[in-house]
Design an enzyme around this catalytic site. Structure first.
Site, PDB file in Angstrom:
ATOM      1  N   ASN A  37     -16.158  25.720 -24.452  1.00 46.20           N
ATOM      2  CA  ASN A  37     -16.896  24.793 -23.818  1.00 46.20           C
ATOM      3  C   ASN A  37     -16.699  25.095 -22.308  1.00 46.20           C
ATOM      4  O   ASN A  37     -15.467  25.227 -21.784  1.00 46.20           O
ATOM      5  CB  ASN A  37     -16.462  23.391 -24.033  1.00 46.20           C
ATOM      6  CG  ASN A  37     -16.813  22.958 -25.623  1.00 46.20           C
ATOM      7  OD1 ASN A  37     -17.608  23.554 -26.115  1.00 46.20           O
ATOM      8  ND2 ASN A  37     -15.706  22.473 -26.136  1.00 46.20           N
ATOM      9  N   LYS A  63     -15.692  26.801 -30.738  1.00 42.08           N
ATOM     10  CA  LYS A  63     -16.332  26.380 -29.773  1.00 42.08           C
ATOM     11  C   LYS A  63     -15.592  27.095 -28.258  1.00 42.08           C
ATOM     12  O   LYS A  63     -14.608  27.129 -28.206  1.00 42.08           O
ATOM     13  CB  LYS A  63     -16.244  24.914 -29.638  1.00 42.08           C
ATOM     14  CG  LYS A  63     -17.215  24.238 -30.448  1.00 42.08           C
ATOM     15  CD  LYS A  63     -18.777  24.346 -30.077  1.00 42.08           C
ATOM     16  CE  LYS A  63     -19.238  23.587 -28.748  1.00 42.08           C
ATOM     17  NZ  LYS A  63     -19.165  22.350 -28.989  1.00 42.08           N
ATOM     18  N   ASN A  93      -2.660  -1.994  13.306  1.00 38.17           N
ATOM     19  CA  ASN A  93      -4.087  -1.429  13.368  1.00 38.17           C
ATOM     20  C   ASN A  93      -4.562  -0.294  14.048  1.00 38.17           C
ATOM     21  O   ASN A  93      -5.271   0.712  13.495  1.00 38.17           O
ATOM     22  CB  ASN A  93      -4.946  -2.746  14.114  1.00 38.17           C
ATOM     23  CG  ASN A  93      -4.818  -4.039  13.354  1.00 38.17           C
ATOM     24  OD1 ASN A  93      -4.182  -4.106  12.330  1.00 38.17           O
ATOM     25  ND2 ASN A  93      -5.140  -5.200  13.968  1.00 38.17           N
ATOM     26  N   TYR A 113     -10.250  -5.546  13.095  1.00 39.91           N
ATOM     27  CA  TYR A 113      -9.624  -5.299  11.631  1.00 39.91           C
ATOM     28  C   TYR A 113      -9.471  -6.258  10.993  1.00 39.91           C
ATOM     29  O   TYR A 113      -9.240  -7.546  11.179  1.00 39.91           O
ATOM     30  CB  TYR A 113      -8.099  -4.622  12.088  1.00 39.91           C
ATOM     31  CG  TYR A 113      -7.163  -4.480  11.106  1.00 39.91           C
ATOM     32  CD1 TYR A 113      -7.519  -3.245  10.424  1.00 39.91           C
ATOM     33  CD2 TYR A 113      -6.693  -5.329  10.126  1.00 39.91           C
ATOM     34  CE1 TYR A 113      -6.959  -2.848   9.127  1.00 39.91           C
ATOM     35  CE2 TYR A 113      -5.924  -5.002   8.970  1.00 39.91           C
ATOM     36  CZ  TYR A 113      -6.121  -3.610   8.516  1.00 39.91           C
ATOM     37  OH  TYR A 113      -5.459  -3.406   7.213  1.00 39.91           O
ATOM     38  N   LYS A 127      -8.138   4.144   2.512  1.00 37.74           N
ATOM     39  CA  LYS A 127      -7.264   5.490   2.094  1.00 37.74           C
ATOM     40  C   LYS A 127      -7.247   5.867   0.623  1.00 37.74           C
ATOM     41  O   LYS A 127      -7.310   6.994   0.215  1.00 37.74           O
ATOM     42  CB  LYS A 127      -5.907   5.082   2.706  1.00 37.74           C
ATOM     43  CG  LYS A 127      -5.712   5.221   4.109  1.00 37.74           C
ATOM     44  CD  LYS A 127      -4.421   4.862   4.509  1.00 37.74           C
ATOM     45  CE  LYS A 127      -4.204   3.117   4.680  1.00 37.74           C
ATOM     46  NZ  LYS A 127      -5.298   2.496   5.668  1.00 37.74           N
ATOM     47  N   SER A 172       0.678  -1.114  -0.146  1.00 35.21           N
ATOM     48  CA  SER A 172      -0.073  -0.069  -0.048  1.00 35.21           C
ATOM     49  C   SER A 172       0.803   1.258  -0.039  1.00 35.21           C
ATOM     50  O   SER A 172       0.285   2.353   0.156  1.00 35.21           O
ATOM     51  CB  SER A 172      -0.809  -0.038   1.170  1.00 35.21           C
ATOM     52  OG  SER A 172      -0.132  -0.098   2.469  1.00 35.21           O
ATOM     53  N   THR A 206     -38.731  26.887 -12.527  1.00 30.55           N
ATOM     54  CA  THR A 206     -39.082  25.783 -11.999  1.00 30.55           C
ATOM     55  C   THR A 206     -39.480  24.605 -12.929  1.00 30.55           C
ATOM     56  O   THR A 206     -40.061  24.960 -14.185  1.00 30.55           O
ATOM     57  CB  THR A 206     -40.355  25.893 -11.030  1.00 30.55           C
ATOM     58  OG1 THR A 206     -41.361  26.230 -11.972  1.00 30.55           O
ATOM     59  CG2 THR A 206     -40.175  26.915  -9.938  1.00 30.55           C
ATOM     60  N   HIS A 207     -39.014  23.389 -12.934  1.00 33.09           N
ATOM     61  CA  HIS A 207     -39.314  22.424 -13.892  1.00 33.09           C
ATOM     62  C   HIS A 207     -38.326  23.060 -15.252  1.00 33.09           C
ATOM     63  O   HIS A 207     -38.829  22.417 -16.212  1.00 33.09           O
ATOM     64  CB  HIS A 207     -40.708  22.111 -14.347  1.00 33.09           C
ATOM     65  CG  HIS A 207     -41.524  22.059 -13.257  1.00 33.09           C
ATOM     66  ND1 HIS A 207     -42.029  20.757 -12.851  1.00 33.09           N
ATOM     67  CD2 HIS A 207     -42.279  22.960 -12.343  1.00 33.09           C
ATOM     68  CE1 HIS A 207     -42.824  20.611 -11.843  1.00 33.09           C
ATOM     69  NE2 HIS A 207     -42.846  22.010 -11.519  1.00 33.09           N
ATOM     70  N   GLN A 231      -7.857  -1.644   4.397  1.00 30.71           N
ATOM     71  CA  GLN A 231      -6.829  -0.907   3.668  1.00 30.71           C
ATOM     72  C   GLN A 231      -7.208  -0.234   2.707  1.00 30.71           C
ATOM     73  O   GLN A 231      -6.807   0.834   2.218  1.00 30.71           O
ATOM     74  CB  GLN A 231      -5.760  -1.920   3.358  1.00 30.71           C
ATOM     75  CG  GLN A 231      -4.677  -1.342   2.639  1.00 30.71           C
ATOM     76  CD  GLN A 231      -3.453  -2.277   2.404  1.00 30.71           C
ATOM     77  OE1 GLN A 231      -2.685  -2.287   3.323  1.00 30.71           O
ATOM     78  NE2 GLN A 231      -3.269  -2.856   1.357  1.00 30.71           N
ATOM     79  N   SER A 247     -12.549  23.364 -28.802  1.00 34.63           N
ATOM     80  CA  SER A 247     -12.899  22.080 -29.657  1.00 34.63           C
ATOM     81  C   SER A 247     -11.544  21.900 -30.453  1.00 34.63           C
ATOM     82  O   SER A 247     -11.062  23.013 -31.263  1.00 34.63           O
ATOM     83  CB  SER A 247     -14.011  22.235 -30.305  1.00 34.63           C
ATOM     84  OG  SER A 247     -13.910  21.251 -31.427  1.00 34.63           O
ATOM     85  N   GLU A 272     -18.346  21.297 -16.493  1.00 37.53           N
ATOM     86  CA  GLU A 272     -18.830  19.768 -16.570  1.00 37.53           C
ATOM     87  C   GLU A 272     -18.218  18.607 -15.899  1.00 37.53           C
ATOM     88  O   GLU A 272     -18.640  17.743 -15.413  1.00 37.53           O
ATOM     89  CB  GLU A 272     -18.556  19.699 -18.231  1.00 37.53           C
ATOM     90  CG  GLU A 272     -19.676  20.376 -18.966  1.00 37.53           C
ATOM     91  CD  GLU A 272     -19.301  20.459 -20.548  1.00 37.53           C
ATOM     92  OE1 GLU A 272     -18.796  19.135 -20.978  1.00 37.53           O
ATOM     93  OE2 GLU A 272     -19.574  21.452 -21.177  1.00 37.53           O
TER      94      GLU A 272
HETATM   95  N1  ARG Z   1      -1.896  -1.001   5.583  1.00 39.27           N
HETATM   96  C1  ARG Z   1      -2.756  -1.438   6.514  1.00 39.27           C
HETATM   97  C2  ARG Z   1      -3.984  -0.515   6.506  1.00 39.27           C
HETATM   98  O1  ARG Z   1      -3.970   0.425   6.149  1.00 39.27           O
HETATM   99  C3  ARG Z   1      -2.339  -1.266   7.975  1.00 39.27           C
HETATM  100  C4  ARG Z   1      -2.555  -2.079   9.006  1.00 39.27           C
HETATM  101  C5  ARG Z   1      -2.219  -3.483   8.768  1.00 39.27           C
HETATM  102  N2  ARG Z   1      -2.511  -4.351   9.836  1.00 39.27           N
HETATM  103  C6  ARG Z   1      -2.538  -5.588   9.579  1.00 39.27           C
HETATM  104  N3  ARG Z   1      -2.830  -6.386  10.521  1.00 39.27           N
HETATM  105  N4  ARG Z   1      -1.894  -6.397   8.521  1.00 39.27           N
HETATM  106  O2  ARG Z   1      -5.152  -1.007   6.686  1.00 39.27           O
END
Ligand code: ARG
Length: 473
Positions: A292, A290, A117, A324, A332, A27, A162-163, A329, A284, A297
């Site tokens: 735009n 054009k 965790n 957990y 994020k 990650s 309206t509408h 994961q 365009s 949008e």
């Molecule tokens: N990269 C993990 C997350 O964001 C960190 C926690 C990992 N925990 C574990 N027990 N493997 O959730």
């Protein structure tokens, strides 16, 4: 510690994970964004371990020194390369491996009684506390731009729809203010998230809490949280603060999208009420003429993505067993992309509105006497005619005008008199046909008369002056 990839686990494993699992599991490209918060959390953790007697002075000093070095190092590499080239699976492993380079064996004591965790939940909460304030500032900028326009352009009258059918004339400022109230509620809802977010999960361990005698309240204070999470299983398993945020951002996105849609329509040649600056328009590749409104949008399209992300986080969470699970994961990736998109959308919307032009003459030309039909009914009501009957008389006048191929203002006086004598004299009737007179009837709170719009503006101006992002309690 000599192996190339520093791993926070693996003592009981004989084989390496498969490369495809590694790819799915790693990650770092996403959570490297949390390096500051991760280091801040580690500084707080080391401080508390030391304060409560679980870390010697020497180890604490080495860790403190090392973490500052690591922060600098990562900062510089991110500026230079835009990413980290470390082979570790996540930012937590990267920080610990790099800390080892600076602090030696002391680094091996940092993770005492801590789990990734509680660590990653802490990092995200810290990041959000900071980032929500940035969103607040940007949202407030947009509010200022809208208030500014509403104040300067209070005399412009536009057709209200309206509408998407011509309804009644309204002040342009009244229209802008209708969005301002949505955005002000968004600000309120944004700050309401802060209290629930500002609880420190650190010290919850993997699931059961902290077996060492530490003071979690001290730790939370040290890290700038208002409070601690009161249950370790809740602390590591809940992502409700992200759900709340993504639900919020999809609502805010939907407000931006509706405003974008209105402006796109008003900016079309057929309406011609607004025109956009070069800065916020694109051309365009084929049609040279054009211009735009791509920015708006994109804002409208992004609202769909934001809604998708708020559904996505709910899908990830629904049905998970408690505490957990690695599914978490994904939080994020969804959080960061929605946050970035929303921030850009707010800025593009503010920029587009700050630089567009409003064509008040075109707005007036889009008004037609039929939009004063309600005013004619009110004229009769003021003379004692029951509203339902008045509504019908004006309807009959409209039908008659259509038959004769004229508009309500051109319909001869004798036609009105034949429908209902209470329409009064020709002069009485003609006073109705003024856009200014029409909007000025709506003086009660929330209406489109100048005084009622000014009332709203006064409220907004003092709100802008006095409102600030809530500080730690
Ligand atoms: N990269 C993990 C997350 O964001 C960190 C926690 C990992 N925990 C574990 N027990 N493997 O959730």
């Amino acid at each position: 510690m000599s192996s190339e990839r520093y791993q926070l686990w693996g003592g009981c494993f004989e084989e390496e994970p498969s490369s495809v699992l590694r790819r799915l599991n790693d990650s770092l490209p996403i959570d490297c964004r949390l390096f500051r918060e991760d280091i801040r959390g580690s500084q707080g953790w080391a401080h508390e371990l030391h304060r409560s007697g679980h870390l010697s002075d020497d180890d604490y000093n080495a860790i403190e020194y090392g973490l500052r070095k690591v922060e600098k190092e990562i900062e510089e590499e991110l500026i230079k390369n835009g990413k980290l080239n470390d082979s570790e699976e996540d930012i937590h492993s990267v920080v610990e491996r790099r800390l080892y380079n600076h602090a030696g064996d002391s680094a091996l004591r940092l993770h005492t009684a801590r789990s990734r965790n509680d660590q990653s939940a802490t990092d995200v909460r810290l990041w959000m506390l900071n980032s929500l304030e940035k969103l607040y500032i940007t949202l407030k900028e947009l509010i200022k731009v809208l208030v500014n326009r509403a104040e300067n352009e209070i005399n412009i009258i536009i057709p209200g729809y309206t509408h998407l059918q011509r309804a009644q004339p309204v002040r342009w400022s009244h229209f802008l203010l209708s969005y301002l109230w949505l955005f002000r509620d968004d600000v309120m809802r944004l700050e309401e998230q802060r209290t629930r977010l500002s609880r420190c999960p650190l010290g919850s361990g993997a699931i059961a809490g902290c077996a060492l005698s530490i003071d979690r309240n001290e730790l939370a204070k040290q890290l700038g949280f208002d409070d601690v999470t009161a249950n370790s299983m809740f602390a590591v398993g809940s992502r409700d603060y992200i759900v709340e945020f993504l639900n919020w951002s999809s609502l805010c996105g939907s407000h931006l999208s509706r405003l974008a849609e209105d402006l796109i329509i008003y900016g079309s040649r057929e309406f011609g009420i607004v025109s956009f600056s070069d800065q916020f328009s694109t051309g365009s590749s084929l049609m040279p003429q054009k211009r735009n409104p791509d920015g708006l949008e994109l804002v409208r399209g992004t609202a769909g993505l934001l809604l998708g992300d708020s559904v996505a986080i709910n899908c990830v969470l629904k049905g998970l067993p408690s505490t957990y699970n690695k599914d978490l994961q994904a939080d994020k990736e969804i959080l960061f992309r929605s946050y970035d998109k929303l921030l850009d959308c707010l800025k593009v919307t503010a920029g587009t509105i700050a630089t567009m032009e409003v064509n008040s003459e075109r707005a007036l030309l889009s008004l037609e006497p039929g939009m004063l039909a309600t005013d004619l009914a009110h004229l009769l009501v003021r003379r004692g005619v029951p509203f339902r009957r008045a509504h019908n008389y004006v309807g009959v006048a409209l039908r008659r005008a259509t038959t004769l191929g004229v508009n309500l203002q051109q319909l001869p006086h004798h036609e009105y008199a034949a429908i209902c004598p209470d329409f009064g004299t020709e002069d009485d009737l003609q006073t109705v046909f003024s856009w200014e007179t029409s909007v000025e009837q709506y003086t009660s709170t929330g209406g489109t008369a100048k005084s009622a719009v000014e009332q709203q503006l006064t409220l907004f101006k003092s709100w802008i002056q006095n409102h600030s992002w809530p500080r730690r309690t």
